[in-house]
Write a protein that holds these residues in place. Structure first.
Motif, PDB file in Angstrom:
ATOM      1  N   ILE A  65       0.803  -1.227   0.000  1.00  0.00           N
ATOM      2  CA  ILE A  65       0.000   0.000   0.000  1.00  0.00           C
ATOM      3  C   ILE A  65       0.827   1.264   0.000  1.00  0.00           C
ATOM      4  O   ILE A  65       0.283   2.341   0.190  1.00  0.00           O
ATOM      5  CB  ILE A  65      -0.978   0.024   1.204  1.00  0.00           C
ATOM      6  CG1 ILE A  65      -0.217  -0.014   2.527  1.00  0.00           C
ATOM      7  CG2 ILE A  65      -1.971  -1.083   1.113  1.00  0.00           C
ATOM      8  CD1 ILE A  65      -1.093   0.123   3.741  1.00  0.00           C
ATOM      9  N   GLY A  66       2.148   1.150  -0.203  1.00  0.00           N
ATOM     10  CA  GLY A  66       3.015   2.330  -0.155  1.00  0.00           C
ATOM     11  C   GLY A  66       2.724   3.299  -1.274  1.00  0.00           C
ATOM     12  O   GLY A  66       2.166   2.921  -2.289  1.00  0.00           O
ATOM     13  N   PRO A  67       3.044   4.558  -1.144  1.00  0.00           N
ATOM     14  CA  PRO A  67       3.696   5.194  -0.010  1.00  0.00           C
ATOM     15  C   PRO A  67       2.778   5.280   1.201  1.00  0.00           C
ATOM     16  O   PRO A  67       1.581   5.538   1.070  1.00  0.00           O
ATOM     17  CB  PRO A  67       4.061   6.584  -0.529  1.00  0.00           C
ATOM     18  CG  PRO A  67       3.164   6.818  -1.678  1.00  0.00           C
ATOM     19  CD  PRO A  67       2.805   5.482  -2.242  1.00  0.00           C
ATOM     20  N   ILE A 103      11.871   3.293  10.601  1.00  0.00           N
ATOM     21  CA  ILE A 103      13.223   3.850  10.733  1.00  0.00           C
ATOM     22  C   ILE A 103      14.269   2.753  10.555  1.00  0.00           C
ATOM     23  O   ILE A 103      15.267   2.936   9.851  1.00  0.00           O
ATOM     24  CB  ILE A 103      13.380   4.567  12.091  1.00  0.00           C
ATOM     25  CG1 ILE A 103      12.566   5.861  12.110  1.00  0.00           C
ATOM     26  CG2 ILE A 103      14.839   4.852  12.388  1.00  0.00           C
ATOM     27  CD1 ILE A 103      12.446   6.501  13.472  1.00  0.00           C
ATOM     28  N   GLN A 104      14.048   1.597  11.180  1.00  0.00           N
ATOM     29  CA  GLN A 104      15.008   0.503  11.060  1.00  0.00           C
ATOM     30  C   GLN A 104      15.052  -0.055   9.638  1.00  0.00           C
ATOM     31  O   GLN A 104      16.126  -0.380   9.127  1.00  0.00           O
ATOM     32  CB  GLN A 104      14.678  -0.602  12.057  1.00  0.00           C
ATOM     33  CG  GLN A 104      14.968  -0.218  13.479  1.00  0.00           C
ATOM     34  CD  GLN A 104      14.708  -1.349  14.456  1.00  0.00           C
ATOM     35  OE1 GLN A 104      14.275  -2.433  14.085  1.00  0.00           O
ATOM     36  NE2 GLN A 104      14.978  -1.086  15.720  1.00  0.00           N
ATOM     37  N   LEU A 105      13.891  -0.138   8.993  1.00  0.00           N
ATOM     38  CA  LEU A 105      13.866  -0.609   7.611  1.00  0.00           C
ATOM     39  C   LEU A 105      14.551   0.386   6.681  1.00  0.00           C
ATOM     40  O   LEU A 105      15.198  -0.003   5.707  1.00  0.00           O
ATOM     41  CB  LEU A 105      12.422  -0.851   7.163  1.00  0.00           C
ATOM     42  CG  LEU A 105      11.739  -2.073   7.765  1.00  0.00           C
ATOM     43  CD1 LEU A 105      10.259  -2.061   7.453  1.00  0.00           C
ATOM     44  CD2 LEU A 105      12.385  -3.354   7.273  1.00  0.00           C
ATOM     45  N   GLU A 106      14.432   1.672   7.001  1.00  0.00           N
ATOM     46  CA  GLU A 106      15.093   2.696   6.200  1.00  0.00           C
ATOM     47  C   GLU A 106      16.615   2.621   6.359  1.00  0.00           C
ATOM     48  O   GLU A 106      17.353   2.763   5.387  1.00  0.00           O
ATOM     49  CB  GLU A 106      14.582   4.074   6.604  1.00  0.00           C
ATOM     50  CG  GLU A 106      14.989   5.173   5.666  1.00  0.00           C
ATOM     51  CD  GLU A 106      14.352   6.494   6.028  1.00  0.00           C
ATOM     52  OE1 GLU A 106      14.830   7.506   5.491  1.00  0.00           O
ATOM     53  OE2 GLU A 106      13.415   6.536   6.836  1.00  0.00           O
ATOM     54  N   LYS A 116       6.821  13.984   0.983  1.00  0.00           N
ATOM     55  CA  LYS A 116       5.508  14.325   1.551  1.00  0.00           C
ATOM     56  C   LYS A 116       4.475  13.203   1.491  1.00  0.00           C
ATOM     57  O   LYS A 116       3.319  13.419   1.779  1.00  0.00           O
ATOM     58  CB  LYS A 116       4.920  15.567   0.869  1.00  0.00           C
ATOM     59  CG  LYS A 116       5.711  16.822   1.097  1.00  0.00           C
ATOM     60  CD  LYS A 116       4.974  18.006   0.552  1.00  0.00           C
ATOM     61  CE  LYS A 116       5.763  19.273   0.773  1.00  0.00           C
ATOM     62  NZ  LYS A 116       5.077  20.443   0.268  1.00  0.00           N
ATOM     63  N   ASN A 117       4.880  12.003   1.109  1.00  0.00           N
ATOM     64  CA  ASN A 117       3.906  10.919   0.997  1.00  0.00           C
ATOM     65  C   ASN A 117       4.163   9.768   1.950  1.00  0.00           C
ATOM     66  O   ASN A 117       3.353   8.851   2.026  1.00  0.00           O
ATOM     67  CB  ASN A 117       3.900  10.371  -0.437  1.00  0.00           C
ATOM     68  CG  ASN A 117       3.331  11.351  -1.406  1.00  0.00           C
ATOM     69  OD1 ASN A 117       2.447  12.130  -1.058  1.00  0.00           O
ATOM     70  ND2 ASN A 117       3.828  11.339  -2.628  1.00  0.00           N
ATOM     71  N   GLY A 118       5.264   9.765   2.648  1.00  0.00           N
ATOM     72  CA  GLY A 118       5.573   8.657   3.536  1.00  0.00           C
ATOM     73  C   GLY A 118       6.767   7.882   3.027  1.00  0.00           C
ATOM     74  O   GLY A 118       7.708   8.447   2.485  1.00  0.00           O
ATOM     75  N   ARG A 119       6.713   6.564   3.154  1.00  0.00           N
ATOM     76  CA  ARG A 119       7.834   5.732   2.738  1.00  0.00           C
ATOM     77  C   ARG A 119       7.391   4.719   1.692  1.00  0.00           C
ATOM     78  O   ARG A 119       6.266   4.227   1.722  1.00  0.00           O
ATOM     79  CB  ARG A 119       8.430   5.032   3.955  1.00  0.00           C
ATOM     80  CG  ARG A 119       9.174   6.043   4.839  1.00  0.00           C
ATOM     81  CD  ARG A 119       9.823   5.368   6.017  1.00  0.00           C
ATOM     82  NE  ARG A 119      10.655   6.250   6.766  1.00  0.00           N
ATOM     83  CZ  ARG A 119      10.219   7.067   7.717  1.00  0.00           C
ATOM     84  NH1 ARG A 119       8.929   7.151   7.981  1.00  0.00           N
ATOM     85  NH2 ARG A 119      11.070   7.812   8.395  1.00  0.00           N
ATOM     86  N   VAL A 120       8.311   4.415   0.807  1.00  0.00           N
ATOM     87  CA  VAL A 120       8.057   3.463  -0.275  1.00  0.00           C
ATOM     88  C   VAL A 120       9.129   2.381  -0.236  1.00  0.00           C
ATOM     89  O   VAL A 120      10.189   2.553   0.361  1.00  0.00           O
ATOM     90  CB  VAL A 120       8.062   4.150  -1.661  1.00  0.00           C
ATOM     91  CG1 VAL A 120       6.894   5.096  -1.799  1.00  0.00           C
ATOM     92  CG2 VAL A 120       9.370   4.867  -1.909  1.00  0.00           C
ATOM     93  N   ILE A 121       8.841   1.277  -0.895  1.00  0.00           N
ATOM     94  CA  ILE A 121       9.786   0.165  -0.941  1.00  0.00           C
ATOM     95  C   ILE A 121      10.908   0.487  -1.935  1.00  0.00           C
ATOM     96  O   ILE A 121      10.666   1.095  -2.964  1.00  0.00           O
ATOM     97  CB  ILE A 121       9.040  -1.142  -1.314  1.00  0.00           C
ATOM     98  CG1 ILE A 121       9.892  -2.379  -1.062  1.00  0.00           C
ATOM     99  CG2 ILE A 121       8.575  -1.126  -2.732  1.00  0.00           C
ATOM    100  CD1 ILE A 121       9.551  -3.078   0.175  1.00  0.00           C
ATOM    101  N   THR A 122      12.115   0.087  -1.600  1.00  0.00           N
ATOM    102  CA  THR A 122      13.254   0.281  -2.501  1.00  0.00           C
ATOM    103  C   THR A 122      13.431  -0.974  -3.357  1.00  0.00           C
ATOM    104  O   THR A 122      12.842  -2.027  -3.054  1.00  0.00           O
ATOM    105  CB  THR A 122      14.544   0.533  -1.702  1.00  0.00           C
ATOM    106  OG1 THR A 122      14.805  -0.618  -0.881  1.00  0.00           O
ATOM    107  CG2 THR A 122      14.431   1.775  -0.849  1.00  0.00           C
ATOM    108  N   PRO A 123      14.223  -0.908  -4.388  1.00  0.00           N
ATOM    109  CA  PRO A 123      14.483  -2.119  -5.178  1.00  0.00           C
ATOM    110  C   PRO A 123      15.094  -3.252  -4.344  1.00  0.00           C
ATOM    111  O   PRO A 123      14.792  -4.420  -4.569  1.00  0.00           O
ATOM    112  CB  PRO A 123      15.471  -1.638  -6.250  1.00  0.00           C
ATOM    113  CG  PRO A 123      15.163  -0.187  -6.408  1.00  0.00           C
ATOM    114  CD  PRO A 123      14.770   0.289  -5.035  1.00  0.00           C
ATOM    115  N   LYS A 124      15.931  -2.898  -3.365  1.00  0.00           N
ATOM    116  CA  LYS A 124      16.520  -3.916  -2.478  1.00  0.00           C
ATOM    117  C   LYS A 124      15.435  -4.596  -1.640  1.00  0.00           C
ATOM    118  O   LYS A 124      15.432  -5.813  -1.469  1.00  0.00           O
ATOM    119  CB  LYS A 124      17.557  -3.256  -1.572  1.00  0.00           C
ATOM    120  CG  LYS A 124      18.261  -4.198  -0.641  1.00  0.00           C
ATOM    121  CD  LYS A 124      19.267  -3.477   0.235  1.00  0.00           C
ATOM    122  CE  LYS A 124      19.876  -4.400   1.256  1.00  0.00           C
ATOM    123  NZ  LYS A 124      20.790  -3.692   2.169  1.00  0.00           N
ATOM    124  N   GLY A 125      14.490  -3.808  -1.118  1.00  0.00           N
ATOM    125  CA  GLY A 125      13.398  -4.365  -0.333  1.00  0.00           C
ATOM    126  C   GLY A 125      12.467  -5.213  -1.175  1.00  0.00           C
ATOM    127  O   GLY A 125      11.995  -6.276  -0.745  1.00  0.00           O
TER     128      GLY A 125
END
Length: 142
Positions: A65-67, A103-106, A116-125
């Motif tokens: 459901i990110g961001p 924070i730990q996942l980041e 301004k939208n929150g956090r999204v998954i990275t290619p590594k994640g």
């Protein structure tokens, strides 16, 4: 290609939690053994490694459901509070737990901030979750 959508969530979360447990950047805070997970719960979780399970679940939620921000994640992990003889009401879960997991996942590089939208998954994640999904899929369809 197998993705998160193709496997049962509980098996994927358990396998991802085992993988996250091996990372140095993801560790339970000192207060994790005493804290309730929300206003709707009466006691702290009974599992010793519940922090890694919750972090894996948060990673999966960011994928789906990110961001997403900590307030929305707290609502995802909420429930109904018992108000005695009055009707139950929906309440959010703990924002502190959601925020600390993000924070730990980041720091691990699995999640990144979006403007301004929150956090999204990275290619590594995404690669980690897809790899775990493939392993779960292979276990189910042997």
């Amino acid at each position: 290609m197998v993705t998160v959508y193709d496997v049962p969530p509980e098996k994927l979360i358990a396998k991802t939690a085992a993988q996250l447990k091996q990372m140095d950047t993801i560790q339970a805070p000192d207060w994790a053994e005493f804290v309730k997970t929300g206003m709707h719960t009466e006691k702290a979780p009974l599992q010793q490694d519940w922090w890694f399970t919750r972090t894996a679940s948060v990673l999966r939620k960011v994928y789906l459901i990110g961001p997403v921000g900590s307030s929305r994640l707290a609502a995802e992990y909420g429930g109904f509070v018992d108000r005695g003889s009055r009707p139950n009401r929906a309440v959010k879960g703990s924002r502190a737990i959601a925020r600390r997991c993000l924070i730990q996942l980041e720091k691990s590089g699995l999640v990144a901030k979006d403007k301004k939208n929150g956090r999204v998954i990275t290619p590594k994640g995404q690669a980690l979750l897809d790899k775990m999904s493939k392993e779960v899929y292979d276990e189910i369809h042997q």
